[in-house]
Design a protein around this motif. Structure first.
Motif, PDB file in Angstrom:
ATOM      1  N   GLN A 122       0.832  -1.207   0.000  1.00 60.74           N
ATOM      2  CA  GLN A 122       0.000   0.000   0.000  1.00 60.74           C
ATOM      3  C   GLN A 122       0.861   1.248   0.000  1.00 60.74           C
ATOM      4  OE1 GLN A 122      -4.023   0.926   2.225  1.00 60.74           O
ATOM      5  NE2 GLN A 122      -2.345   1.173   3.635  1.00 60.74           N
ATOM      6  N   ALA A 123       1.947   1.229   0.803  1.00 61.99           N
ATOM      7  CA  ALA A 123       2.851   2.382   0.858  1.00 61.99           C
ATOM      8  C   ALA A 123       3.503   2.651  -0.493  1.00 61.99           C
ATOM      9  CB  ALA A 123       3.927   2.151   1.918  1.00 61.99           C
ATOM     10  N   LYS A 124       3.682   1.588  -1.290  1.00 65.74           N
ATOM     11  CA  LYS A 124       4.266   1.732  -2.624  1.00 65.74           C
ATOM     12  C   LYS A 124       3.226   2.086  -3.683  1.00 65.74           C
ATOM     13  CE  LYS A 124       8.084  -1.474  -1.759  1.00 65.74           C
ATOM     14  NZ  LYS A 124       8.723  -2.763  -2.126  1.00 65.74           N
ATOM     15  N   GLY A 125       1.965   2.173  -3.272  1.00 60.46           N
ATOM     16  CA  GLY A 125       0.919   2.531  -4.214  1.00 60.46           C
ATOM     17  C   GLY A 125       0.426   1.389  -5.073  1.00 60.46           C
ATOM     18  N   LEU A 126       0.740   0.147  -4.698  1.00 58.33           N
ATOM     19  CA  LEU A 126       0.322  -1.007  -5.492  1.00 58.33           C
ATOM     20  C   LEU A 126      -1.002  -1.597  -5.033  1.00 58.33           C
ATOM     21  CD1 LEU A 126       3.733  -2.882  -5.851  1.00 58.33           C
ATOM     22  CD2 LEU A 126       2.580  -1.480  -7.571  1.00 58.33           C
ATOM     23  N   VAL A 127      -1.345  -1.358  -3.772  1.00 59.47           N
ATOM     24  CA  VAL A 127      -2.531  -1.969  -3.184  1.00 59.47           C
ATOM     25  C   VAL A 127      -3.351  -0.908  -2.466  1.00 59.47           C
ATOM     26  CG1 VAL A 127      -3.296  -3.532  -1.337  1.00 59.47           C
ATOM     27  CG2 VAL A 127      -1.550  -4.285  -2.950  1.00 59.47           C
ATOM     28  N   GLU A 128      -4.669  -1.046  -2.516  1.00 59.50           N
ATOM     29  CA  GLU A 128      -5.584  -0.228  -1.723  1.00 59.50           C
ATOM     30  C   GLU A 128      -6.310  -1.132  -0.748  1.00 59.50           C
ATOM     31  OE1 GLU A 128      -8.391   2.052  -3.868  1.00 59.50           O
ATOM     32  OE2 GLU A 128      -6.908   3.167  -5.029  1.00 59.50           O
ATOM     33  N   ILE A 129      -6.397  -0.716   0.519  1.00 60.12           N
ATOM     34  CA  ILE A 129      -7.167  -1.443   1.519  1.00 60.12           C
ATOM     35  C   ILE A 129      -8.485  -0.707   1.704  1.00 60.12           C
ATOM     36  CG2 ILE A 129      -7.208  -2.378   3.850  1.00 60.12           C
ATOM     37  CD1 ILE A 129      -4.972  -3.490   2.081  1.00 60.12           C
ATOM     38  N   LYS A 130      -9.576  -1.339   1.331  1.00 58.50           N
ATOM     39  CA  LYS A 130     -10.899  -0.719   1.436  1.00 58.50           C
ATOM     40  C   LYS A 130     -11.588  -1.230   2.695  1.00 58.50           C
ATOM     41  CE  LYS A 130     -11.443  -0.025  -3.528  1.00 58.50           C
ATOM     42  NZ  LYS A 130     -12.343  -0.118  -4.690  1.00 58.50           N
ATOM     43  N   PRO A 131     -11.996  -0.316   3.585  1.00 54.17           N
ATOM     44  CA  PRO A 131     -12.580  -0.718   4.860  1.00 54.17           C
ATOM     45  C   PRO A 131     -13.733  -1.699   4.687  1.00 54.17           C
ATOM     46  CG  PRO A 131     -12.197   1.648   4.821  1.00 54.17           C
ATOM     47  CD  PRO A 131     -11.930   1.144   3.432  1.00 54.17           C
ATOM     48  N   GLY A 132     -13.638  -2.828   5.361  1.00 55.49           N
ATOM     49  CA  GLY A 132     -14.691  -3.814   5.342  1.00 55.49           C
ATOM     50  C   GLY A 132     -14.788  -4.634   4.069  1.00 55.49           C
ATOM     51  N   ARG A 133     -13.909  -4.371   3.099  1.00 56.55           N
ATOM     52  CA  ARG A 133     -14.022  -5.050   1.807  1.00 56.55           C
ATOM     53  C   ARG A 133     -12.766  -5.818   1.405  1.00 56.55           C
ATOM     54  NH1 ARG A 133     -16.015  -0.614  -2.297  1.00 56.55           N
ATOM     55  NH2 ARG A 133     -16.022  -2.418  -3.682  1.00 56.55           N
ATOM     56  N   GLY A 134     -11.623  -5.452   1.958  1.00 57.44           N
ATOM     57  CA  GLY A 134     -10.404  -6.183   1.656  1.00 57.44           C
ATOM     58  C   GLY A 134      -9.401  -5.384   0.850  1.00 57.44           C
ATOM     59  N   ALA A 135      -8.455  -6.106   0.231  1.00 55.95           N
ATOM     60  CA  ALA A 135      -7.360  -5.486  -0.521  1.00 55.95           C
ATOM     61  C   ALA A 135      -7.648  -5.546  -2.016  1.00 55.95           C
ATOM     62  CB  ALA A 135      -6.049  -6.199  -0.218  1.00 55.95           C
ATOM     63  N   PHE A 136      -7.345  -4.442  -2.710  1.00 55.62           N
ATOM     64  CA  PHE A 136      -7.569  -4.319  -4.138  1.00 55.62           C
ATOM     65  C   PHE A 136      -6.310  -3.800  -4.814  1.00 55.62           C
ATOM     66  CE2 PHE A 136     -11.657  -4.300  -2.192  1.00 55.62           C
ATOM     67  CZ  PHE A 136     -12.572  -4.772  -3.120  1.00 55.62           C
ATOM     68  N   VAL A 137      -6.159  -4.118  -6.088  1.00 57.27           N
ATOM     69  CA  VAL A 137      -5.046  -3.582  -6.867  1.00 57.27           C
ATOM     70  C   VAL A 137      -5.305  -2.095  -7.091  1.00 57.27           C
ATOM     71  CG1 VAL A 137      -3.736  -3.717  -9.006  1.00 57.27           C
ATOM     72  CG2 VAL A 137      -4.704  -5.794  -8.009  1.00 57.27           C
ATOM     73  N   ALA A 138      -4.308  -1.259  -6.765  1.00 60.38           N
ATOM     74  CA  ALA A 138      -4.477   0.185  -6.870  1.00 60.38           C
ATOM     75  C   ALA A 138      -4.393   0.649  -8.321  1.00 60.38           C
ATOM     76  CB  ALA A 138      -3.405   0.894  -6.041  1.00 60.38           C
ATOM     77  N   ASN A 139      -4.985   1.790  -8.566  1.00 59.74           N
ATOM     78  CA  ASN A 139      -4.875   2.443  -9.869  1.00 59.74           C
ATOM     79  C   ASN A 139      -3.494   3.061  -9.980  1.00 59.74           C
ATOM     80  OD1 ASN A 139      -5.031   4.104 -12.122  1.00 59.74           O
ATOM     81  ND2 ASN A 139      -7.129   4.747 -11.707  1.00 59.74           N
ATOM     82  N   GLN A 140      -2.735   2.675 -10.969  1.00 60.39           N
ATOM     83  CA  GLN A 140      -1.351   3.126 -11.119  1.00 60.39           C
ATOM     84  C   GLN A 140      -1.199   4.368 -11.991  1.00 60.39           C
ATOM     85  OE1 GLN A 140       1.211   1.473  -9.430  1.00 60.39           O
ATOM     86  NE2 GLN A 140      -0.629   0.617  -8.503  1.00 60.39           N
ATOM     87  N   SER A 141      -2.284   4.974 -12.388  1.00 61.41           N
ATOM     88  CA  SER A 141      -2.212   6.083 -13.342  1.00 61.41           C
ATOM     89  C   SER A 141      -1.974   7.433 -12.696  1.00 61.41           C
ATOM     90  CB  SER A 141      -3.510   6.141 -14.162  1.00 61.41           C
ATOM     91  OG  SER A 141      -4.624   6.358 -13.315  1.00 61.41           O
ATOM     92  N   GLY A 142      -1.780   7.449 -11.355  1.00 65.98           N
ATOM     93  CA  GLY A 142      -1.626   8.730 -10.671  1.00 65.98           C
ATOM     94  C   GLY A 142      -2.988   9.217 -10.222  1.00 65.98           C
ATOM     95  N   GLU A 143      -3.028  10.149  -9.281  1.00 61.96           N
ATOM     96  CA  GLU A 143      -4.306  10.529  -8.698  1.00 61.96           C
ATOM     97  C   GLU A 143      -4.393  12.018  -8.487  1.00 61.96           C
ATOM     98  OE1 GLU A 143      -6.935   8.348  -5.645  1.00 61.96           O
ATOM     99  OE2 GLU A 143      -5.326   9.297  -4.528  1.00 61.96           O
ATOM    100  N   SER A 144      -5.524  12.568  -8.840  1.00 61.99           N
ATOM    101  CA  SER A 144      -5.825  13.972  -8.591  1.00 61.99           C
ATOM    102  C   SER A 144      -6.699  14.065  -7.357  1.00 61.99           C
ATOM    103  CB  SER A 144      -6.584  14.552  -9.787  1.00 61.99           C
ATOM    104  OG  SER A 144      -7.849  13.917  -9.905  1.00 61.99           O
ATOM    105  N   GLY A 145      -6.944  15.296  -6.891  1.00 63.71           N
ATOM    106  CA  GLY A 145      -7.845  15.483  -5.773  1.00 63.71           C
ATOM    107  C   GLY A 145      -9.230  14.951  -6.081  1.00 63.71           C
TER     108      GLY A 145
END
Length: 236
Positions: A56-79
């Motif tokens: 998650q710290a490397k931006g590869l994984v997102e932890i969604k509360p109550g739902r588990g771990a997901f592959v993160a969006n690697q395209s960069g993120e805006s507000g």
């Protein structure tokens, strides 16, 4: 799978999950549950959780509360992308904030009653680094130090069960913190509450520390409600 090398087990698990993501998953896909990975890799849940933290710290994984771990969006993120995530996860986030509002004011009160000079010094140093990260405009560091600030208060409460419960809640809040501090108003709204909590603990005023923490978390909930209604031009 290749033989286990003489490197830390958490790093090995992190690498294995990273390979699994590269080979079988795409952005947004849900990853196997912790218990499934434990069985597949032959390790404990704590090891899998720590590996997820690193990913998650490397931006590869997102932890969604109550739902588990997901592959993160690697395209960069805006507000605005952060707002989209908050909208998508609003219900789970509200649940987590409700639990925090029950636990953390008690932790603040207990820390004010039980802490020693070393505890206070450590919390003060985290707070100063938090303020510096805000001055630097570093959302990733802001999120990390916000987590450190709150976790330190819980750890200094002197209540082992509270620490254990908080560790479960905290896992679901890591991605939330990384998203919420992409929004400028949320950063601004954290400064004074953290200072007020810090000052109450420094003064060993347990009742005030409890009130300030509750007020802070009420504001976090209010910010979430406002964020999910923000038009694009208001996102910092």
């Amino acid at each position: 799978m290749e033989p286990i090398r003489r490197i830390p087990i958490v790093q090995q698990v992190e690498e294995r999950i990273g390979e699994l993501i590269a080979e079988q998953y795409k952005s947004g896909d849900k990853l196997p549950a912790e218990m499934q990975l434990c069985q597949t890799l032959g390790v404990g849940r704590g090891t899998v959780r720590e590996a997820f933290r690193l990913l998650q710290a490397k931006g590869l994984v997102e932890i969604k509360p109550g739902r588990g771990a997901f592959v993160a969006n690697q395209s960069g993120e805006s507000g605005m992308a952060a707002i989209d995530w908050l909208v998508e996860n609003e219900r789970e986030l509200r649940d987590s904030i409700e639990i925090r509002t029950a636990l953390e004011p008690m932790a603040a009160r207990c820390m004010a009653e039980r802490c020693n000079a070393e505890d206070v010094q450590h919390l003060s140093e985290i707070h100063q680094r938090f303020l510096q990260a805000i001055r630097d405009g570093d959302p990733e560091q802001i999120a990390r130090l916000d987590e450190c600030f709150h976790n330190t208060i819980v750890e200094c409460s002197g209540n082992a069960l509270l620490v254990e419960i908080n560790s479960n809640v905290c896992r679901g809040m890591q991605t939330f913190r990384s998203k919420t501090f992409q929004v400028e108003q949320n950063v601004r709204n954290a400064v004074m509450p953290h200072s007020n909590i810090m000052n109450a603990i420094l003064a060993r005023d347990s009742a005030q520390a409890e009130r300030e923490m509750r007020a802070h978390l009420d504001k976090v909930a209010e910010d979430l409600a406002q964020n999910v209604k923000l038009p694009a031009h208001e996102v910092g």
